[in-house]
Every structure is written in C-alpha cells, then in structure tokens.
Scaffold this motif. Structure first.
Motif, PDB file in Angstrom:
ATOM      1  N   GLY A  35       0.822  -1.201   0.000  1.00 28.54           N
ATOM      2  CA  GLY A  35       0.000   0.000   0.000  1.00 28.54           C
ATOM      3  C   GLY A  35       0.857   1.251   0.000  1.00 28.54           C
ATOM      4  O   GLY A  35       1.986   1.228  -0.485  1.00 28.54           O
ATOM      5  N   PRO A  36       0.326   2.372   0.543  1.00 29.47           N
ATOM      6  CA  PRO A  36      -0.959   2.501   1.247  1.00 29.47           C
ATOM      7  C   PRO A  36      -2.144   2.524   0.286  1.00 29.47           C
ATOM      8  O   PRO A  36      -1.959   2.520  -0.920  1.00 29.47           O
ATOM      9  N   GLY A  37      -3.319   2.563   0.865  1.00 31.29           N
ATOM     10  CA  GLY A  37      -4.528   2.584   0.066  1.00 31.29           C
ATOM     11  C   GLY A  37      -5.249   1.253   0.103  1.00 31.29           C
ATOM     12  O   GLY A  37      -4.810   0.297   0.700  1.00 31.29           O
TER      13      GLY A  37
END
Length: 296
Positions: free
Chosen positions: A294-296
């Motif tokens: 990630g992030p996300g």
C-alpha cells in the motif's frame, strides 16, 4: 544415516507439506512447525493422497533441543517472524535447507540460525494450497542443490523418496534461471490471472522483453545462461495448464504480503549494482511493492 537424523520442517505450506509427505512415505516424518496448529497435513496428486500425522507445533517453546536437519519452507516475507523458531531448531551442528525463492537465501537466514550451515535449494515442483487446506501436487517433486559436502545430510534424508535430488556444480546459474521463471510470474499478479495469460500475444511479447532484461542482469551477476532461456521459460508457461497458479498470485488474492523484492526487486537491485538498465523492472517493481504494502 538417514534413519538416525532428527529432521524438522518449518512452514507446512504447499512446498513444506510436499516435503513432509515424501519423508513420511519412507518413515522419516519430520517434526512439523508453523504458525497454526494442525492435527495433520494432506498432500494430494493424481494417484491419491498422503496424510501426514501431526500435530503441527505452533509454539517454539515446544522444541527441547536443536535438530540435525531443518527444512525451512516459510516465505521470505516470514523469515523475521520465524526468528524464535529458528533459534530453537538450530545450532552450529544443524544443516538448514532453504526451500525458498530467490538467490539470497543464505544471506536472509544466516543471522537467525545460531551458526548453522545454510544450504540454498531450487524447488522445481508446482504445488498449491487448496480451499480445504490440503495441498495439490501437479508434478514430480525434485530439488537442485549445490554440489557441496554439506548437502550429504539432505541427500541422505531424501534418499529413497519420490523427490529426486540433483547436485549442481554451477548452482548459481540454476538458481538464477529459476529466478527468471519466478520473476515473470509477477505479470500474473498484476493481471490477476493464472498461467493462461501467457498464451496472449501481447503478454507473450511483454514477458519476453522482461525475461531478456532479467537475463542480462543474471549474466552480469555471474550466471551462465543461454540466449534461449527466455523462450524456453515462456514455452513452458504456454504449455502449462491455463489454471496453473503461483504462490505470489495466491498471496495477492488473499491480500497477504508479497515476495516482490526477492522475486522482482532483486532484478532491479542487481541491475543497478552492475550497471544494467532495467526499464521494465522500473515499472513492475513499484506496482508489485504497492500491491503488497500500500498505502490505500
């Protein structure tokens, strides 16, 4: 010698279960160690199934003394988390056989094994975890090991099993060839598809260019591989069952950390070290890393 060896196996996933089964078939059942307790392991193939009696130990404190031979089949993303296991299983008299991907097994394990001898291995059999936690083996198991005196303990343990062992003087070249095969599987992760994607002409051309890039890096690192290797790897993938998966794809679909660095990042890292351009790696590696972390 093989009957007297005290053998342990760390990581009873697809590869670990296969090794445990071939040892169990010749009455050399290893002590099984892993993150999750299981009463038994099951290996299936076209001829039937092998049930390996447990339990799978899930606490390093259950280990009372080091073993003669330890097969390590945890993924490289799990090595640090396995430190307590390795400390309990190993001492300076232990031989550790690393059933792991990549070309850096010795460097990755050395700090955790209490001075044990670490032997890399190239694993050549496709095995995959099924929904019921059994393992499906799709080919005859075989290992390639470096032609070193220390491997005789591994050879003795596997003597008489259905897992063939080849000792290779130029182990570095064999390990890099397998790495190329693992690296191109990164395209399966990004496409979220199994081996059938390599029958597409556009993926075939992309994979060929990527494998040629990997080949240049492998040669710069000291591997002796022919120009034909990329075509050979792609031909094997195109002949494979369209539903043939790979461990890194299974990890992505289960939202687990990916072995992106030791399968793909290593190409980029060694390319920079040796001054070899890696334009395809420079796109693939960030995407695989982001898919893992990630992030996300």
């Amino acid at each position: 010698m093989s009957e007297a060896l005290r053998i342990a196996l760390l990581g009873p996933g697809a590869i670990g279960t296969t090794l445990a089964a071939v040892l169990h078939e010749v009455h050399r059942t290893p002590v099984l160690c892993g993150r999750t307790a299981h009463a038994r392991l099951v290996l299936r193939d076209d001829k039937g199934e092998v049930v390996i009696p447990g339990p799978v130990l899930d606490q390093p404190s259950a280990i009372q003394s080091p073993f003669d031979l330890v097969f390590v089949a945890v993924k490289t993303t799990q090595v640090a988390d396995s430190a307590a296991w390795l400390a309990a299983l190993c001492d300076e008299k232990t031989v550790v056989c690393a059933l792991q991907n990549g070309v850096e097994q010795q460097q990755q394990l050395a700090r955790y094994v209490n001075g044990a001898t670490v032997l890399p291995a190239v694993v050549w059999f496709p095995a995959q975890r099924e929904a019921d936690a059994s393992v499906w083996l799709r080919a005859t198991p075989r290992l390639t090991l470096p032609a070193l005196p220390e491997v005789q303990r591994v050879v003795a343990a596997l003597r008489g099993t259905r897992c063939t062992v080849t000792l290779e003087p130029d182990f570095q070249s064999v390990a890099w060839r397998k790495l190329l095969q693992n690296a191109v599987a990164g395209l399966m992760v990004l496409a979220n598809r199994r081996a059938g994607i390599f029958r597409r002409e556009d993926i075939h051309q992309l994979a060929l260019r990527y494998l040629q890039e990997c080949l240049a890096v492998a040669r710069a690192a000291g591997a002796s591989l022919a120009d034909s290797v990329p075509d050979q790897i792609l031909a094997d993938l195109q002949r494979a069952p369209v539903d043939l998966g790979t461990s890194i794809l299974a990890d992505r679909q289960a939202n687990r950390p990916l072995e992106w660095d030791i399968r793909n990042g290593v190409i980029q890292r060694y390319g920079r070290q040796h001054g070899v351009a890696t334009p395809i790696s420079d796109v693939l590696v960030p995407l695989l890393a982001a898919g893992s972390e990630g992030p996300g």
